[in-house]
Design an enzyme around this catalytic site. Structure first.
Site, PDB file in Angstrom:
ATOM      1  N   MET A  15       0.840  -1.186   0.000  1.00  0.00           N
ATOM      2  CA  MET A  15       0.000   0.000   0.000  1.00  0.00           C
ATOM      3  C   MET A  15       0.880   1.243   0.000  1.00  0.00           C
ATOM      4  O   MET A  15       1.473   1.578  -0.995  1.00  0.00           O
ATOM      5  CB  MET A  15      -0.944  -0.015   1.202  1.00  0.00           C
ATOM      6  CG  MET A  15      -1.917  -1.181   1.180  1.00  0.00           C
ATOM      7  SD  MET A  15      -2.957  -1.171  -0.282  1.00  0.00           S
ATOM      8  CE  MET A  15      -3.768  -2.731  -0.137  1.00  0.00           C
ATOM      9  N   CYS A  16       1.060   1.884   1.169  1.00  0.00           N
ATOM     10  CA  CYS A  16       1.811   3.134   1.247  1.00  0.00           C
ATOM     11  C   CYS A  16       2.564   3.180   2.566  1.00  0.00           C
ATOM     12  O   CYS A  16       2.406   2.322   3.429  1.00  0.00           O
ATOM     13  CB  CYS A  16       0.873   4.341   1.150  1.00  0.00           C
ATOM     14  SG  CYS A  16      -0.279   4.311  -0.240  1.00  0.00           S
ATOM     15  N   ARG A  17       3.376   4.204   2.735  1.00  0.00           N
ATOM     16  CA  ARG A  17       4.044   4.509   3.993  1.00  0.00           C
ATOM     17  C   ARG A  17       3.877   6.000   4.246  1.00  0.00           C
ATOM     18  O   ARG A  17       3.874   6.805   3.312  1.00  0.00           O
ATOM     19  CB  ARG A  17       5.521   4.172   3.953  1.00  0.00           C
ATOM     20  CG  ARG A  17       5.880   2.744   3.596  1.00  0.00           C
ATOM     21  CD  ARG A  17       5.774   1.760   4.771  1.00  0.00           C
ATOM     22  NE  ARG A  17       4.425   1.324   5.009  1.00  0.00           N
ATOM     23  CZ  ARG A  17       4.055   0.533   6.023  1.00  0.00           C
ATOM     24  NH1 ARG A  17       4.972   0.156   6.902  1.00  0.00           N
ATOM     25  NH2 ARG A  17       2.812   0.148   6.153  1.00  0.00           N
TER      26      ARG A  17
END
Length: 281
Positions: A1-3
């Site tokens: 996904m994301c950070r």
């Protein structure tokens, strides 16, 4: 996904947050240890508060590790409140309007996770956004729709309640379409004064999220660490994964919880989505 990371405290140079830590957000864009993907190369965004009435934002579709403009910006901008996000798309286009953090007035918002089968319920979620806000939606992500749904439900007045109502609405909508686990999220939002962070998923196994130990405690543990000396006791980080390996510096945010970083005492509470969403005008 994301950070992502959210910082609030003594004014710091963006470079000190984004590039200098051993496991910085830039390092995580290539070598994430706890994310759903190792590489997060579908864009980068920064939001910060400075002299203007609204926060500044920088969005780029370049990978964070290879963005010269980001490096230039980070070496010259100082701020007491910073949001930073590196993106791994869950299927929507790689474009600037899909990069976090999203901005509305003085508010910033960023999200790691996904609304499952978003394409199946996008129309219903978008139509639940207040007409006065709808035109502000610029991109195609589930995350931006989530933001404007929370704004519709009162984010500016009561962020925890608005997010709980929004998640309840998303879950009810998703399950009406046969989506068993509609929501996966860590979220941060701010009005420039306080920062709210949320960790929740419908399945009960949320993406990773950590908060930093109080600075006064870290100064006692590490009196010779020069990185800590210029920070006020109010300084705090919330991050998708720790920026380094300093023992005692990081604490996992509990499953299904929300917290607020604010002047004075920070708080952490259980997060429970509204079981039955109220009608939306």
């Amino acid at each position: 996904m994301c950070r992502w990371l959210a910082y609030s405290g003594s004014p710091v140079l963006l470079d000190e947050l984004l590039f200098r830590p051993k496991h910085s957000l830039i390092d995580q864009s290539l070598h994430s240890k706890l994310g759903a993907e190792t590489t997060n190369g579908d864009g980068v965004g920064i939001g910060w508060y400075g002299a203007g009435d609204t926060p500044g934002v920088f969005h780029s579709i370049e990978p964070a590790w290879n963005d010269r403009n980001l490096r230039e910006l980070a070496e010259h901008v100082t701020s007491p409140l910073v949001f930073a996000h590196i993106r791994a798309s869950s299927g929507t286009a790689v474009q600037q309007t899909n990069c976090h953090p999203f901005r509305y007035g003085r508010w910033l918002w960023m999200h790691n996770g996904v609304i499952s089968d978003f394409h199946s319920i996008k129309r219903e979620l978008r139509l639940a956004v207040d007409p006065s806000l709808y035109a502000e939606i610029e991109g195609s992500t589930d995350s931006e729709t989530f933001f404007y749904l929370a704004l519709t439900l009162g984010l500016e007045d009561d962020p925890p309640k608005a997010v709980q109502d929004a998640v309840g609405f998303i879950e009810a909508t998703g399950r009406s379409h046969g989506i068993e686990h509609p929501m996966q999220m860590t979220v941060a939002t701010t009005n420039g004064e306080s920062v709210w962070a949320f960790r929740y998923s419908s399945v009960g196994r949320s993406r990773s999220l950590f908060f930093s130990t109080e600075v006064k405690t870290l100064k006692m543990l590490y009196p010779d660490d020069v990185r800590l000396q210029g920070l006020s006791d109010e300084s705090r980080l919330v991050v998708s994964e720790p920026l380094g390996s300093l023992v005692g510096a990081w604490n996992e945010v509990p499953e299904s919880s929300w917290g607020v970083i604010q002047p004075g005492r920070d708080e952490i509470h259980n997060f429970t989505p509204t079981s039955l969403a109220a009608p939306v005008a």
